[in-house]
Design a protein around this motif. Structure first.
Motif, PDB file in Angstrom:
ATOM      1  N   UNK A  21     -62.883 -19.265  16.692  1.00  0.00           N
ATOM      2  CA  UNK A  21     -61.975 -18.443  17.471  1.00  0.00           C
ATOM      3  C   UNK A  21     -61.359 -19.293  18.578  1.00  0.00           C
ATOM      4  N   UNK A  22     -60.095 -19.035  18.888  1.00  0.00           N
ATOM      5  CA  UNK A  22     -59.441 -19.823  19.936  1.00  0.00           C
ATOM      6  C   UNK A  22     -59.724 -19.263  21.324  1.00  0.00           C
ATOM      7  N   UNK A  23     -60.384 -18.105  21.394  1.00  0.00           N
ATOM      8  CA  UNK A  23     -60.649 -17.494  22.690  1.00  0.00           C
ATOM      9  C   UNK A  23     -61.857 -16.570  22.584  1.00  0.00           C
ATOM     10  N   UNK A  24     -62.691 -16.553  23.616  1.00  0.00           N
ATOM     11  CA  UNK A  24     -63.788 -15.586  23.688  1.00  0.00           C
ATOM     12  C   UNK A  24     -63.302 -14.420  24.539  1.00  0.00           C
ATOM     13  N   UNK A  25     -62.673 -13.476  23.887  1.00  0.00           N
ATOM     14  CA  UNK A  25     -62.065 -12.366  24.603  1.00  0.00           C
ATOM     15  C   UNK A  25     -63.108 -11.476  25.270  1.00  0.00           C
ATOM     16  N   UNK A  51     -60.426  -0.799  31.124  1.00  0.00           N
ATOM     17  CA  UNK A  51     -59.011  -0.763  30.762  1.00  0.00           C
ATOM     18  C   UNK A  51     -58.551  -2.086  30.165  1.00  0.00           C
ATOM     19  N   UNK A  52     -59.198  -3.171  30.528  1.00  0.00           N
ATOM     20  CA  UNK A  52     -58.825  -4.476  29.979  1.00  0.00           C
ATOM     21  C   UNK A  52     -59.102  -4.509  28.472  1.00  0.00           C
ATOM     22  N   UNK A  53     -60.186  -3.870  28.062  1.00  0.00           N
ATOM     23  CA  UNK A  53     -60.471  -3.779  26.622  1.00  0.00           C
ATOM     24  C   UNK A  53     -59.382  -2.979  25.918  1.00  0.00           C
ATOM     25  N   UNK A  54     -59.036  -1.825  26.480  1.00  0.00           N
ATOM     26  CA  UNK A  54     -58.063  -0.948  25.828  1.00  0.00           C
ATOM     27  C   UNK A  54     -56.673  -1.567  25.749  1.00  0.00           C
ATOM     28  N   UNK A  55     -56.363  -2.484  26.670  1.00  0.00           N
ATOM     29  CA  UNK A  55     -55.035  -3.103  26.689  1.00  0.00           C
ATOM     30  C   UNK A  55     -54.991  -4.366  25.837  1.00  0.00           C
ATOM     31  N   UNK A  56     -56.018  -5.203  25.953  1.00  0.00           N
ATOM     32  CA  UNK A  56     -55.947  -6.529  25.349  1.00  0.00           C
ATOM     33  C   UNK A  56     -56.706  -6.670  24.024  1.00  0.00           C
ATOM     34  N   UNK A  57     -57.647  -5.807  23.757  1.00  0.00           N
ATOM     35  CA  UNK A  57     -58.482  -5.965  22.553  1.00  0.00           C
ATOM     36  C   UNK A  57     -57.981  -5.054  21.430  1.00  0.00           C
ATOM     37  N   UNK A  58     -56.822  -5.408  20.909  1.00  0.00           N
ATOM     38  CA  UNK A  58     -56.188  -4.647  19.839  1.00  0.00           C
ATOM     39  C   UNK A  58     -56.002  -5.567  18.633  1.00  0.00           C
ATOM     40  N   UNK A  59     -56.592  -5.275  17.483  1.00  0.00           N
ATOM     41  CA  UNK A  59     -57.383  -4.073  17.179  1.00  0.00           C
ATOM     42  C   UNK A  59     -58.824  -4.125  17.686  1.00  0.00           C
ATOM     43  N   UNK A  60     -59.306  -5.331  18.062  1.00  0.00           N
ATOM     44  CA  UNK A  60     -60.678  -5.443  18.566  1.00  0.00           C
ATOM     45  C   UNK A  60     -60.812  -6.746  19.339  1.00  0.00           C
ATOM     46  N   UNK A  61     -62.055  -7.087  19.663  1.00  0.00           N
ATOM     47  CA  UNK A  61     -62.332  -8.280  20.472  1.00  0.00           C
ATOM     48  C   UNK A  61     -62.079  -9.596  19.747  1.00  0.00           C
ATOM     49  N   UNK A  62     -61.888  -9.547  18.450  1.00  0.00           N
ATOM     50  CA  UNK A  62     -61.976 -10.770  17.652  1.00  0.00           C
ATOM     51  C   UNK A  62     -60.626 -11.332  17.206  1.00  0.00           C
ATOM     52  N   UNK A  63     -59.510 -10.907  17.833  1.00  0.00           N
ATOM     53  CA  UNK A  63     -58.227 -11.408  17.342  1.00  0.00           C
ATOM     54  C   UNK A  63     -58.032 -12.894  17.605  1.00  0.00           C
ATOM     55  N   UNK A  64     -58.859 -13.482  18.465  1.00  0.00           N
ATOM     56  CA  UNK A  64     -58.794 -14.928  18.656  1.00  0.00           C
ATOM     57  C   UNK A  64     -59.213 -15.714  17.421  1.00  0.00           C
ATOM     58  N   UNK A  65     -59.793 -15.016  16.453  1.00  0.00           N
ATOM     59  CA  UNK A  65     -60.240 -15.642  15.202  1.00  0.00           C
ATOM     60  C   UNK A  65     -59.101 -15.759  14.200  1.00  0.00           C
TER      61      UNK A  65
END
Length: 379
Positions: A21-25, A51-65
């Motif tokens: 992953x390029x980022x550990x969100x 709120x940071x999860x609801x704004x940035x983690x779309x669809x989830x925490x793993x989009x850095x992968x």
């Protein structure tokens, strides 16, 4: 808390590549939320939502992968002449990788949901309305672009069809099942004390956690249970929470908590127990259902009515099913089980019939037929 990797290795002969992953969100939204919470506390405001999860983690925490994995997978498709792209979710970011690869390669895409993404029946995540709308739009996007969608039980399949009619003719249920290599060769000895065992996630936020322990307390106060004739064994990550409940209810002498142990050891403990406690977050099905039936152990199932109840009644004739949140009824079930064990009246599970339906070998053949009938024949 980010994810559990375990110590499993790929099967022999299966080519496996790893990606970064390029980022550990998870770390970033956690730190940002902590800082924001401290700031608001200065003004007497307690933050209850990240709120940071609801704004940035779309669809989830793993989009850095997504970026590096897409590149690596595209190379593999070209190098190895891949026929089908198969994506397992969670993480749900993986479906985006599959859709990108489908467009790049014009290969058919199968999306397999180990857990459903967005259905109204799933209420374990308390998301704001705006985020639920976003997730629904993303889920519909995934379903439209997958050639086949796989879920792991019939209840979930029916809910998806009701909520997303577009998927009606290309969604199929394939259960998790049981790996027959773990079947015991002989029936082992039971623990000397009457033992109820629970392993894995206890679903504290989703299911009322005290129910079984309140039943144990009732029997303890009535002198039906004591530390010489009974034990409740827990193996998992919720040892602090389970221990706190036992202490608060005054039954800490009857409850033993343990950290996670390897799967083979889990099955050994289950086989020595008298009952396996089963709790589910409907419509999902816990793999403990398949483990318990194959290990020839009856359940104490505190579950809602539905598919899981039907499977238990079909293959485990002397399991004890309680569909109400009633400590009295759970206590009655425990006493009934103890009495039947003492009189040697507990019948075996129908293991052979169960394996015919739910062995992973047979379920893999089912999956292969689904792909043959719905993809291979069309290409």
């Amino acid at each position: 808390a980010y994810c559990s990797t375990g110590d499993a290795v790929p099967p022999d002969g299966v080519c496996t590549k790893y990606s970064y992953s390029i980022i550990n969100l998870y770390m970033l939204v956690s730190y940002a939320n902590a800082a924001f919470s401290k700031l608001l506390k200065l003004f007497g405001i307690n933050l209850r939502t990240n709120y940071f999860y609801n704004i940035f983690c779309i669809p989830d925490l793993f989009w850095g992968w997504i970026p590096l994995t897409t590149i690596k997978a595209a190379r593999l498709i070209r190098k190895r002449d891949i026929d089908i792209i198969y994506v397992s979710c969670t993480p749900h970011s993986s479906a985006i990788i599959g859709i990108i690869l489908k467009r790049l390669s014009v290969k058919p895409l199968v999306i397999d949901y180990r857990d459903p993404f967005h259905i109204s029946a799933l209420k374990i995540l308390k998301l704001p309305r705006s985020r639920r709308k976003i997730n629904r739009a993303i889920q519909e996007y995934y379903l439209k672009r997958a050639d086949i969608t796989i879920v792991n039980n019939e209840d979930t399949k029916n809910i998806y069809i009701d909520e997303y009619p577009i998927v009606k003719n290309k969604i199929f249920a394939v259960h998790n099942g049981f790996d027959t290599k773990y079947l015991p060769s002989t029936r082992g000895e039971k623990f000397k004390k009457f033992t109820i065992v629970y392993t894995g996630n206890f679903y504290f936020l989703e299911i009322y956690p005290e129910l079984v322990f309140e039943a144990i307390k009732l029997l303890y106060e009535d002198s039906r249970l004591h530390k010489k004739n009974f034990q409740f064994l827990f193996y998992g990550e919720d040892i602090v929470e389970i221990g706190a409940i036992a202490t608060r209810l005054g039954i800490e002498d009857l409850v033993t908590t343990n950290a996670r142990i390897p799967y083979r050891e889990v099955l050994d403990i289950v086989s020595k127990s008298h009952l396996q406690l089963l709790r589910i977050v409907k419509p999902m099905i816990s793999t403990k259902l398949f483990d318990g039936i194959a290990m020839n152990i009856p359940f104490l199932a505190t579950i809602p009515s539905g598919e899981v109840e039907g499977i238990i009644r079909q293959f485990s004739p002397d399991s004890f099913i309680v569909t109400e949140e009633s400590a009295d009824k759970v206590a009655e079930a425990i006493l009934d089980a103890m009495s039947k064990y003492e009189r040697k009246q507990i019948r075996d599970n129908y293991v052979d019939e169960f394996i015919d339906c739910y062995s992973r070998e047979n379920l893999t053949l089912k999956l292969m037929k689904i792909i043959d009938d719905n993809i291979v024949s069309d290409t």
